[in-house]
Design a protein around this motif. Structure first.
Motif, PDB file in Angstrom:
ATOM      1  N   ALA A   1      27.927 -95.048 117.915  1.00  0.00           N
ATOM      2  CA  ALA A   1      28.415 -94.160 116.863  1.00  0.00           C
ATOM      3  C   ALA A   1      27.312 -93.198 116.418  1.00  0.00           C
ATOM      4  O   ALA A   1      27.568 -92.013 116.178  1.00  0.00           O
ATOM      5  N   LYS A   2      26.079 -93.697 116.317  1.00  0.00           N
ATOM      6  CA  LYS A   2      24.968 -92.827 115.928  1.00  0.00           C
ATOM      7  C   LYS A   2      24.697 -91.761 116.985  1.00  0.00           C
ATOM      8  O   LYS A   2      24.384 -90.607 116.662  1.00  0.00           O
ATOM      9  N   VAL A   3      24.808 -92.146 118.252  1.00  0.00           N
ATOM     10  CA  VAL A   3      24.587 -91.179 119.332  1.00  0.00           C
ATOM     11  C   VAL A   3      25.605 -90.042 119.251  1.00  0.00           C
ATOM     12  O   VAL A   3      25.246 -88.855 119.313  1.00  0.00           O
ATOM     13  N   PHE A   4      26.882 -90.385 119.091  1.00  0.00           N
ATOM     14  CA  PHE A   4      27.914 -89.357 119.029  1.00  0.00           C
ATOM     15  C   PHE A   4      27.792 -88.521 117.766  1.00  0.00           C
ATOM     16  O   PHE A   4      28.063 -87.310 117.783  1.00  0.00           O
ATOM     17  N   ASP A   5      27.373 -89.140 116.677  1.00  0.00           N
ATOM     18  CA  ASP A   5      27.202 -88.379 115.437  1.00  0.00           C
ATOM     19  C   ASP A   5      26.059 -87.378 115.581  1.00  0.00           C
ATOM     20  O   ASP A   5      26.167 -86.221 115.146  1.00  0.00           O
ATOM     21  N   ARG A   6      24.956 -87.789 116.216  1.00  0.00           N
ATOM     22  CA  ARG A   6      23.852 -86.853 116.437  1.00  0.00           C
ATOM     23  C   ARG A   6      24.237 -85.764 117.429  1.00  0.00           C
ATOM     24  O   ARG A   6      23.798 -84.617 117.313  1.00  0.00           O
ATOM     25  N   LEU A   7      25.038 -86.129 118.407  1.00  0.00           N
ATOM     26  CA  LEU A   7      25.510 -85.130 119.360  1.00  0.00           C
ATOM     27  C   LEU A   7      26.350 -84.076 118.642  1.00  0.00           C
ATOM     28  O   LEU A   7      26.163 -82.870 118.856  1.00  0.00           O
ATOM     29  N   MET A   8      27.270 -84.506 117.782  1.00  0.00           N
ATOM     30  CA  MET A   8      28.084 -83.553 117.037  1.00  0.00           C
ATOM     31  C   MET A   8      27.237 -82.718 116.093  1.00  0.00           C
ATOM     32  O   MET A   8      27.466 -81.508 115.925  1.00  0.00           O
ATOM     33  N   THR A   9      26.232 -83.345 115.471  1.00  0.00           N
ATOM     34  CA  THR A   9      25.339 -82.598 114.586  1.00  0.00           C
ATOM     35  C   THR A   9      24.615 -81.507 115.358  1.00  0.00           C
ATOM     36  O   THR A   9      24.474 -80.370 114.885  1.00  0.00           O
ATOM     37  N   GLY A  10      24.145 -81.843 116.561  1.00  0.00           N
ATOM     38  CA  GLY A  10      23.449 -80.850 117.374  1.00  0.00           C
ATOM     39  C   GLY A  10      24.365 -79.743 117.847  1.00  0.00           C
ATOM     40  O   GLY A  10      23.999 -78.563 117.825  1.00  0.00           O
ATOM     41  N   LEU A  11      25.567 -80.084 118.285  1.00  0.00           N
ATOM     42  CA  LEU A  11      26.505 -79.063 118.745  1.00  0.00           C
ATOM     43  C   LEU A  11      26.893 -78.105 117.629  1.00  0.00           C
ATOM     44  O   LEU A  11      27.192 -76.931 117.888  1.00  0.00           O
ATOM     45  N   CYS A  12      26.907 -78.585 116.386  1.00  0.00           N
ATOM     46  CA  CYS A  12      27.314 -77.762 115.250  1.00  0.00           C
ATOM     47  C   CYS A  12      26.147 -77.035 114.589  1.00  0.00           C
ATOM     48  O   CYS A  12      26.357 -76.296 113.614  1.00  0.00           O
ATOM     49  N   ALA A  13      24.930 -77.255 115.080  1.00  0.00           N
ATOM     50  CA  ALA A  13      23.770 -76.576 114.497  1.00  0.00           C
ATOM     51  C   ALA A  13      23.868 -75.072 114.728  1.00  0.00           C
ATOM     52  O   ALA A  13      24.399 -74.618 115.742  1.00  0.00           O
ATOM     53  N   GLU A  14      23.367 -74.299 113.789  1.00  0.00           N
ATOM     54  CA  GLU A  14      23.404 -72.842 113.909  1.00  0.00           C
ATOM     55  C   GLU A  14      22.437 -72.367 114.985  1.00  0.00           C
ATOM     56  O   GLU A  14      21.366 -72.935 115.174  1.00  0.00           O
ATOM     57  N   SER A  15      22.852 -71.335 115.694  1.00  0.00           N
ATOM     58  CA  SER A  15      22.011 -70.746 116.729  1.00  0.00           C
ATOM     59  C   SER A  15      22.243 -69.241 116.745  1.00  0.00           C
ATOM     60  O   SER A  15      23.062 -68.713 115.987  1.00  0.00           O
ATOM     61  N   SER A  16      21.554 -68.557 117.629  1.00  0.00           N
ATOM     62  CA  SER A  16      21.706 -67.102 117.717  1.00  0.00           C
ATOM     63  C   SER A  16      23.101 -66.688 118.173  1.00  0.00           C
ATOM     64  O   SER A  16      23.519 -65.556 117.949  1.00  0.00           O
ATOM     65  N   SER A  17      23.822 -67.599 118.804  1.00  0.00           N
ATOM     66  CA  SER A  17      25.170 -67.293 119.298  1.00  0.00           C
ATOM     67  C   SER A  17      26.254 -67.752 118.339  1.00  0.00           C
ATOM     68  O   SER A  17      27.441 -67.602 118.627  1.00  0.00           O
ATOM     69  N   GLY A  18      25.887 -68.330 117.221  1.00  0.00           N
ATOM     70  CA  GLY A  18      26.831 -68.879 116.256  1.00  0.00           C
ATOM     71  C   GLY A  18      26.568 -70.345 116.053  1.00  0.00           C
ATOM     72  O   GLY A  18      25.861 -70.741 115.115  1.00  0.00           O
TER      73      GLY A  18
ATOM     74  N   LEU B   1      40.156 -76.778 114.063  1.00  0.00           N
ATOM     75  CA  LEU B   1      40.288 -78.187 113.682  1.00  0.00           C
ATOM     76  C   LEU B   1      39.116 -78.680 112.836  1.00  0.00           C
ATOM     77  O   LEU B   1      39.078 -79.856 112.472  1.00  0.00           O
ATOM     78  N   ASP B   2      38.179 -77.782 112.551  1.00  0.00           N
ATOM     79  CA  ASP B   2      37.006 -78.136 111.736  1.00  0.00           C
ATOM     80  C   ASP B   2      36.302 -79.367 112.308  1.00  0.00           C
ATOM     81  O   ASP B   2      36.090 -80.373 111.620  1.00  0.00           O
ATOM     82  N   MET B   3      35.937 -79.270 113.587  1.00  0.00           N
ATOM     83  CA  MET B   3      35.308 -80.398 114.264  1.00  0.00           C
ATOM     84  C   MET B   3      33.969 -80.776 113.644  1.00  0.00           C
ATOM     85  O   MET B   3      33.578 -81.951 113.674  1.00  0.00           O
ATOM     86  N   CYS B   4      33.262 -79.805 113.100  1.00  0.00           N
ATOM     87  CA  CYS B   4      31.929 -80.091 112.568  1.00  0.00           C
ATOM     88  C   CYS B   4      31.970 -80.937 111.301  1.00  0.00           C
ATOM     89  O   CYS B   4      30.968 -81.567 110.950  1.00  0.00           O
ATOM     90  N   THR B   5      33.084 -80.937 110.608  1.00  0.00           N
ATOM     91  CA  THR B   5      33.221 -81.769 109.408  1.00  0.00           C
ATOM     92  C   THR B   5      34.222 -82.900 109.649  1.00  0.00           C
ATOM     93  O   THR B   5      33.866 -84.081 109.657  1.00  0.00           O
ATOM     94  N   CYS B   6      35.473 -82.538 109.877  1.00  0.00           N
ATOM     95  CA  CYS B   6      36.512 -83.557 110.033  1.00  0.00           C
ATOM     96  C   CYS B   6      36.382 -84.300 111.357  1.00  0.00           C
ATOM     97  O   CYS B   6      36.661 -85.501 111.429  1.00  0.00           O
ATOM     98  N   GLY B   7      35.955 -83.598 112.399  1.00  0.00           N
ATOM     99  CA  GLY B   7      35.763 -84.270 113.675  1.00  0.00           C
ATOM    100  C   GLY B   7      34.709 -85.351 113.592  1.00  0.00           C
ATOM    101  O   GLY B   7      34.878 -86.454 114.135  1.00  0.00           O
ATOM    102  N   ARG B   8      33.616 -85.058 112.915  1.00  0.00           N
ATOM    103  CA  ARG B   8      32.552 -86.060 112.743  1.00  0.00           C
ATOM    104  C   ARG B   8      33.038 -87.248 111.931  1.00  0.00           C
ATOM    105  O   ARG B   8      32.779 -88.407 112.282  1.00  0.00           O
ATOM    106  N   GLU B   9      33.762 -86.990 110.837  1.00  0.00           N
ATOM    107  CA  GLU B   9      34.257 -88.091 110.011  1.00  0.00           C
ATOM    108  C   GLU B   9      35.261 -88.954 110.790  1.00  0.00           C
ATOM    109  O   GLU B   9      35.271 -90.183 110.660  1.00  0.00           O
ATOM    110  N   PHE B  10      36.110 -88.309 111.572  1.00  0.00           N
ATOM    111  CA  PHE B  10      37.096 -89.054 112.351  1.00  0.00           C
ATOM    112  C   PHE B  10      36.405 -89.946 113.380  1.00  0.00           C
ATOM    113  O   PHE B  10      36.787 -91.102 113.573  1.00  0.00           O
TER     114      PHE B  10
END
Length: 339
Positions: free
Chosen positions: A239-256, A189-198
């Protein structure tokens, strides 16, 4: 002594009755109502009688452990109210109940997929209003079908996801199932892009929402309560809190992604907890090599907590203000995704 013996005998009789006659009672009255489709063996246990003609049935004993159902307090009857089991050449699969499927196909999907700010009227809308549709249409062109994709994904995969999680044989397996499904949702569902915009669009229209869903069943209290909440809640900050939360969840890590690292940590923690409960004496009975391996696993799980405690004083005096937030170093995505 004689009276003492009589008292002990009465106590034993009372205990015996409480364990056999009241907690587990065989169903002898054929007129007693049971849920449809039940066999006598499945419903031969019920709880204490509430009244002379009222027997409250509970789920029959099962030999298969399903800890996720126990944690979520979900029994078989709750599941059967919303999910049906079907079978084809590929095997058994799960779908939502006919009433849910009908509601999704006839009401929810047409509105989320085909309704626009140009063709909406008071008669063809229920969940959305014109202002929200305008906000959803303002997202990037590649994301305008996001809400429709979510509805179809829920209808096609929701029942299967629910049953795979609930039927997990252990807590760790349940977390692994949730991890796998969340990862697929983020990818498909491309949550990191479309989910954030929605989410941004939804928070924008929330203070002015006036969909027909607020006005059903003559429930004017709901309209008043919603308006009062929207006047007193800082929606922009939320809205800012949820946007930062999504940004953090979508950040790159050693597991993907960072969300994958979080679930990997939860799986490791669940495994450690179950090992501790099931094999409590293993650490003391094991050799030094085994003990060191267990200690390393503990260090890996709780490293972020120790890093937080160690750097707490450093953070107070050495934080970098940037874009209204705090940039934090050396704590990894376990904590950094929240900032």
């Amino acid at each position: 002594m004689k009276f003492l013996s009589i008292a002990l005998l009465l106590c034993l009789v009372g205990v015996g009755r409480s364990e056999s006659d009241y907690d587990i009672v065989a169903v002898e009255d054929e007129s007693a109502a049971t849920p449809s489709g039940a066999t006598e063996e499945e419903y031969r246990y019920y709880g204490a009688v509430e009244s002379d003609n009222d027997a409250r049935y509970t789920q029959a004993p099962s030999t298969e452990p399903k800890p996720m159902r126990q944690i979520l307090d979900v029994d078989r009857w709750d599941v059967e109210d919303v999910v049906d089991e079907e079978e084809n050449e590929d095997g058994v699969y799960h779908v939502f109940d006919d009433e849910i499927v009908e509601a999704m196909q006839e009401d929810v999907i047409p509105e989320l997929c085909y309704l626009t700010s140009d063709n909406i009227t008071i008669y063809n809308s229920y969940l959305l209003d014109r202002h929200c549709l305008e906000e959803f249409e303002s997202v990037s062109p590649s994301c305008r079908g996001f809400k429709c994709d979510v509805a179809h994904y829920f209808l096609e995969h929701g029942a299967g996801i629910m049953m795979r999680v609930l039927d997990a044989s252990s807590i760790k397996e349940g977390i692994e199932m949730i991890h796998r499904e969340v990862s697929e949702v983020f990818e498909k569902l491309d949550m990191c892009t479309c989910g954030r915009e929605f989410l941004k669009a939804a928070f924008k229209c929330a203070p002015f929402y006036s969909g027909n869903a607020l006005f059903t069943d003559d429930n004017e209290d709901l309209v008043i309560a919603y308006g009062r909440v929207m006047r007193n809640v800082d929606v922009k900050s939320a809205a800012k809190v949820f946007d930062r939360l999504m940004t953090g969840l979508c950040a790159e890590s050693s597991s993907g992604l960072c969300v994958d690292s979080i679930f990997n940590g939860l799986e490791e923690l669940a495994d450690m907890i179950m090992n501790t409960v099931d094999d409590y004496e293993d650490y003391d009975d094991g050799d030094r090599k085994y003990q060191k391996s267990q200690e390393k696993r503990c260090d890996a799980v709780f490293a972020s907590t120790r890093a937080w405690n160690k750097d707490e004083a450093w953070m107070v005096n050495h934080t970098v203000k940037k874009r209204g937030g705090i940039t934090q170093r050396n704590l990894g995505c376990y904590w950094g995704f929240l900032l």
